[in-house]
Design a protein around this motif. Sequence first.
Motif, PDB file in Angstrom:
ATOM      1  N   LYS A  17       4.560  -3.410  -1.017  1.00 15.34           N
ATOM      2  CA  LYS A  17       4.929  -2.198  -0.276  1.00 15.34           C
ATOM      3  C   LYS A  17       4.609  -2.329   1.208  1.00 15.34           C
ATOM      4  O   LYS A  17       5.300  -1.751   2.056  1.00 15.34           O
ATOM      5  CB  LYS A  17       4.265  -0.976  -0.909  1.00 15.34           C
ATOM      6  CG  LYS A  17       4.817  -0.699  -2.310  1.00 15.34           C
ATOM      7  CD  LYS A  17       4.617   0.714  -2.776  1.00 15.34           C
ATOM      8  CE  LYS A  17       5.437   0.982  -4.025  1.00 15.34           C
ATOM      9  NZ  LYS A  17       5.401   2.377  -4.463  1.00 15.34           N
ATOM     10  N   THR A  74      10.935  -2.503  -2.411  1.00 14.26           N
ATOM     11  CA  THR A  74      11.005  -1.495  -3.458  1.00 14.26           C
ATOM     12  C   THR A  74      10.595  -2.105  -4.795  1.00 14.26           C
ATOM     13  O   THR A  74      10.774  -3.309  -5.032  1.00 14.26           O
ATOM     14  CB  THR A  74      12.422  -0.911  -3.575  1.00 14.26           C
ATOM     15  OG1 THR A  74      13.348  -1.977  -3.803  1.00 14.26           O
ATOM     16  CG2 THR A  74      12.800  -0.161  -2.320  1.00 14.26           C
ATOM     17  N   ASN A  78      16.144  -2.997  -7.287  1.00 12.08           N
ATOM     18  CA  ASN A  78      14.855  -3.079  -6.594  1.00 12.08           C
ATOM     19  C   ASN A  78      14.582  -4.498  -6.110  1.00 12.08           C
ATOM     20  O   ASN A  78      15.138  -5.461  -6.629  1.00 12.08           O
ATOM     21  CB  ASN A  78      13.718  -2.636  -7.527  1.00 12.08           C
ATOM     22  CG  ASN A  78      13.947  -1.247  -8.084  1.00 12.08           C
ATOM     23  OD1 ASN A  78      13.680  -0.259  -7.417  1.00 12.08           O
ATOM     24  ND2 ASN A  78      14.460  -1.167  -9.305  1.00 12.08           N
ATOM     25  N   ASP A  80       9.168   2.781  -7.396  1.00 13.77           N
ATOM     26  CA  ASP A  80      10.195   3.645  -6.822  1.00 13.77           C
ATOM     27  C   ASP A  80      11.118   4.171  -7.919  1.00 13.77           C
ATOM     28  O   ASP A  80      11.610   5.297  -7.842  1.00 13.77           O
ATOM     29  CB  ASP A  80      11.016   2.869  -5.786  1.00 13.77           C
ATOM     30  CG  ASP A  80      10.158   2.413  -4.628  1.00 13.77           C
ATOM     31  OD1 ASP A  80       9.899   3.237  -3.731  1.00 13.77           O
ATOM     32  OD2 ASP A  80       9.724   1.241  -4.619  1.00 13.77           O
ATOM     33  N   ARG A  81      11.354   3.326  -8.926  1.00 19.51           N
ATOM     34  CA  ARG A  81      12.222   3.689 -10.049  1.00 19.51           C
ATOM     35  C   ARG A  81      11.597   3.165 -11.339  1.00 19.51           C
ATOM     36  O   ARG A  81      10.925   2.136 -11.341  1.00 19.51           O
ATOM     37  CB  ARG A  81      13.617   3.080  -9.883  1.00 19.51           C
ATOM     38  CG  ARG A  81      14.344   3.494  -8.626  1.00 19.51           C
ATOM     39  CD  ARG A  81      15.685   2.784  -8.480  1.00 19.51           C
ATOM     40  NE  ARG A  81      16.323   3.102  -7.197  1.00 19.51           N
ATOM     41  CZ  ARG A  81      16.119   2.425  -6.080  1.00 19.51           C
ATOM     42  NH1 ARG A  81      15.312   1.366  -6.083  1.00 19.51           N
ATOM     43  NH2 ARG A  81      16.721   2.789  -4.963  1.00 19.51           N
TER      44      ARG A  81
END
Length: 281
Positions: free
Chosen positions: A18, A23, A48, A142-143
């Motif tokens: 990060k 991501t 990502n 993030d996901r």
Amino acid sequence: MVILKKIDEVRAQVKEWKKQGLTVGLVPTMGYLHEGHQSLIKKSVEQNDRTVVSVFVNPIQFGPNEDLESYPRDLEADAKLCESTGADIIFNPEPEEMYADGFVSFINMTGLPNALCGLTRPIHFKGVCTVVGKLFNIVTPDRAYFGQKDAQQLAIIMRMVKDLNFDIEIVGCPIIREADGLAKSSRNIYLTPEERKAAVVLSKAVKLGQDMIADGERDAAKIVGEMKKLISAEPLATIDYVEMVNMDTMQSIEKAEGHVLCAMAVKFGKARLIDNFIAEL
């Protein structure tokens, strides 16, 4: 790709990513990975910069008479699949790493878990929400990616993320099936050859329900009744439930309209298999 066993190791690596502006996608699994899991990993790799796959058979989501000890495990094969698909980390903690001595904090939910699988597995979703919440806090993705085969779980996780303000996008991915229609599942390994042939009745029931809706049928009881009749005609099948519910609330419906989930759980020998379809009407 690396296999990490400790929470601090995962956190340190994700923090480094990060800092670089990368991501991160998370694919939570219990291992014994198959093409269904692989489809989730592929989607994460596409969307990502880095992907973490957790491989953890979560003890707190198993009831006392369920298959915690016998649940299939093969970390070596899982690692090969993850590496070939482009994952960057497998997080494979021991239970004591995730649940230290004296662990007493859980994520529970009312409403959504009190239907379908939650009726016969009363502690299951409390365990699922708790472990997924912990994974979200550890990996800070993030996901995160979940399969539609576990549709109730997907709905519950999406609600948990909304209610608890997790800054994570939940991505639901389609059911992956064998050539004959059986939904991919780690528990398919429990099936004898005869049970494996019989289990195809689940995807046949799914198609029957979809066809009835496509032909204009909207009476939920009639659709479910015909699906149950088809499954019950298979001698090796024992129905746990076949239900049509609202996908957002998990409440039973009389008419197939809106965001509809038609889900089933059926036992074949010691294997309890699930399948479903979702319709927007």
